[in-house]
Motif scaffolding. Sequence first.
Motif, PDB file in Angstrom:
ATOM      1  N   ASP A 101       0.825  -1.213   0.000  1.00 56.64           N
ATOM      2  CA  ASP A 101       0.000   0.000   0.000  1.00 56.64           C
ATOM      3  C   ASP A 101       0.856   1.258   0.000  1.00 56.64           C
ATOM      4  N   LEU A 102       1.883   1.286   0.845  1.00 58.39           N
ATOM      5  CA  LEU A 102       2.755   2.456   0.912  1.00 58.39           C
ATOM      6  C   LEU A 102       3.575   2.599  -0.375  1.00 58.39           C
ATOM      7  N   LEU A 103       4.075   1.490  -0.897  1.00 56.66           N
ATOM      8  CA  LEU A 103       4.813   1.557  -2.166  1.00 56.66           C
ATOM      9  C   LEU A 103       3.923   2.087  -3.284  1.00 56.66           C
ATOM     10  N   ALA A 104       2.674   1.641  -3.313  1.00 57.87           N
ATOM     11  CA  ALA A 104       1.742   2.115  -4.339  1.00 57.87           C
ATOM     12  C   ALA A 104       1.477   3.611  -4.184  1.00 57.87           C
ATOM     13  N   ALA A 105       1.286   4.075  -2.948  1.00 58.47           N
ATOM     14  CA  ALA A 105       1.030   5.501  -2.702  1.00 58.47           C
ATOM     15  C   ALA A 105       2.241   6.340  -3.085  1.00 58.47           C
ATOM     16  N   MET A 106       3.441   5.883  -2.719  1.00 56.72           N
ATOM     17  CA  MET A 106       4.658   6.611  -3.071  1.00 56.72           C
ATOM     18  C   MET A 106       4.858   6.616  -4.585  1.00 56.72           C
ATOM     19  N   GLY A 107       4.599   5.487  -5.225  1.00 51.60           N
ATOM     20  CA  GLY A 107       4.725   5.414  -6.675  1.00 51.60           C
ATOM     21  C   GLY A 107       3.776   6.372  -7.370  1.00 51.60           C
ATOM     22  N   ALA A 108       2.524   6.398  -6.917  1.00 52.56           N
ATOM     23  CA  ALA A 108       1.533   7.298  -7.516  1.00 52.56           C
ATOM     24  C   ALA A 108       1.928   8.760  -7.315  1.00 52.56           C
ATOM     25  N   TYR A 109       2.402   9.090  -6.126  1.00 57.52           N
ATOM     26  CA  TYR A 109       2.823  10.460  -5.833  1.00 57.52           C
ATOM     27  C   TYR A 109       3.985  10.871  -6.740  1.00 57.52           C
ATOM     28  N   HIS A 110       4.996  10.012  -6.858  1.00 52.49           N
ATOM     29  CA  HIS A 110       6.152  10.335  -7.684  1.00 52.49           C
ATOM     30  C   HIS A 110       5.792  10.373  -9.168  1.00 52.49           C
ATOM     31  N   GLU A 111       4.851   9.541  -9.600  1.00 48.61           N
ATOM     32  CA  GLU A 111       4.361   9.629 -10.979  1.00 48.61           C
ATOM     33  C   GLU A 111       3.684  10.972 -11.227  1.00 48.61           C
ATOM     34  N   GLU A 112       2.916  11.434 -10.238  1.00 50.13           N
ATOM     35  CA  GLU A 112       2.252  12.732 -10.361  1.00 50.13           C
ATOM     36  C   GLU A 112       3.280  13.866 -10.442  1.00 50.13           C
ATOM     37  N   ALA A 116       3.895  16.335 -13.727  1.00 56.93           N
ATOM     38  CA  ALA A 116       3.878  17.788 -13.570  1.00 56.93           C
ATOM     39  C   ALA A 116       5.217  18.410 -13.981  1.00 56.93           C
ATOM     40  N   GLY A 117       6.218  17.577 -14.215  1.00 57.94           N
ATOM     41  CA  GLY A 117       7.523  18.081 -14.638  1.00 57.94           C
ATOM     42  C   GLY A 117       8.367  18.667 -13.521  1.00 57.94           C
ATOM     43  N   VAL A 118       8.084  18.296 -12.264  1.00 56.16           N
ATOM     44  CA  VAL A 118       8.826  18.881 -11.147  1.00 56.16           C
ATOM     45  C   VAL A 118       9.745  17.885 -10.442  1.00 56.16           C
ATOM     46  N   LEU A 119       9.650  16.604 -10.764  1.00 55.51           N
ATOM     47  CA  LEU A 119      10.472  15.589 -10.101  1.00 55.51           C
ATOM     48  C   LEU A 119      11.884  15.589 -10.679  1.00 55.51           C
ATOM     49  N   LEU A 120      12.882  15.732  -9.805  1.00 52.76           N
ATOM     50  CA  LEU A 120      14.282  15.629 -10.211  1.00 52.76           C
ATOM     51  C   LEU A 120      14.881  14.299  -9.777  1.00 52.76           C
ATOM     52  N   ASP A 121      14.515  13.829  -8.577  1.00 55.20           N
ATOM     53  CA  ASP A 121      15.069  12.584  -8.060  1.00 55.20           C
ATOM     54  C   ASP A 121      14.289  12.185  -6.816  1.00 55.20           C
ATOM     55  N   GLY A 122      14.329  10.942  -6.479  1.00 57.98           N
ATOM     56  CA  GLY A 122      13.705  10.467  -5.254  1.00 57.98           C
ATOM     57  C   GLY A 122      14.134   9.045  -4.987  1.00 57.98           C
ATOM     58  N   VAL A 123      14.619   8.791  -3.781  1.00 57.80           N
ATOM     59  CA  VAL A 123      15.072   7.454  -3.416  1.00 57.80           C
ATOM     60  C   VAL A 123      14.852   7.196  -1.935  1.00 57.80           C
ATOM     61  N   GLY A 124      14.779   5.928  -1.595  1.00 57.46           N
ATOM     62  CA  GLY A 124      14.790   5.509  -0.201  1.00 57.46           C
ATOM     63  C   GLY A 124      16.203   5.105   0.171  1.00 57.46           C
ATOM     64  N   LEU A 125      16.493   5.215   1.439  1.00 50.47           N
ATOM     65  CA  LEU A 125      17.819   4.858   1.939  1.00 50.47           C
ATOM     66  C   LEU A 125      17.721   3.625   2.819  1.00 50.47           C
ATOM     67  N   LYS A 126      18.712   2.753   2.712  1.00 49.18           N
ATOM     68  CA  LYS A 126      18.754   1.571   3.562  1.00 49.18           C
ATOM     69  C   LYS A 126      19.066   2.000   4.996  1.00 49.18           C
ATOM     70  N   ALA A 127      18.827   1.106   5.932  1.00 54.17           N
ATOM     71  CA  ALA A 127      19.037   1.391   7.357  1.00 54.17           C
ATOM     72  C   ALA A 127      20.470   1.826   7.629  1.00 54.17           C
ATOM     73  N   SER A 128      20.628   2.625   8.680  1.00 56.08           N
ATOM     74  CA  SER A 128      21.957   3.147   9.016  1.00 56.08           C
ATOM     75  C   SER A 128      22.943   2.043   9.385  1.00 56.08           C
ATOM     76  N   ALA A 129      22.460   0.853   9.714  1.00 55.97           N
ATOM     77  CA  ALA A 129      23.348  -0.272  10.011  1.00 55.97           C
ATOM     78  C   ALA A 129      24.215  -0.614   8.804  1.00 55.97           C
ATOM     79  N   GLN A 130      23.766  -0.232   7.611  1.00 53.09           N
ATOM     80  CA  GLN A 130      24.530  -0.521   6.402  1.00 53.09           C
ATOM     81  C   GLN A 130      25.379   0.671   5.954  1.00 53.09           C
TER      82      GLN A 130
END
Length: 138
Positions: A22-33, A37-51
């Motif tokens: 559900d969260l992946l779908a919501a994030m995907g839809a938001y980033h697609e939007e 709109a032509g405003v997205l430059l980049d977006g990523v998730g980061l792995k846990a600080s243990a890595q």
Amino acid sequence: MRFIILVKASPESEAGAMPGEDLLAAMGAYHEELARAGVLLDGVGLKASAQGWRVRYGKGGERTVVDGPFTETKELLAGYTLIQVRSREEAMEWARRFPNPRGEGLETEIEVRPVFELDDFAPGEAVQRFRDLDAARV
């Protein structure tokens, strides 16, 4: 104007829990939007600080590497989205629509900050070096 939307780490993200469908779908839809709109430059998730690790700078130019994990999640990031918009107000509107990164109904926050542009700095040789780097990337 560029703005970065910073997603703060949570106990779940630091434990290495992957976002649910559900969260992946919501994030995907938001980033697609954002992209449409032509405003997205980049977006990523980061792995846990243990890595990850930190480089601590000391007196006399000394550098020390400190391996994760890092215990204080309030100081950690779990991801970011970089957007380019016409105004602070437009950035705020996009940020208000950002899906809750922990899942709806759970408390958390995101942070939004403007990104320095080269025009924010006085002209000089150092700034020109960054302009040359930008030109080489295109």
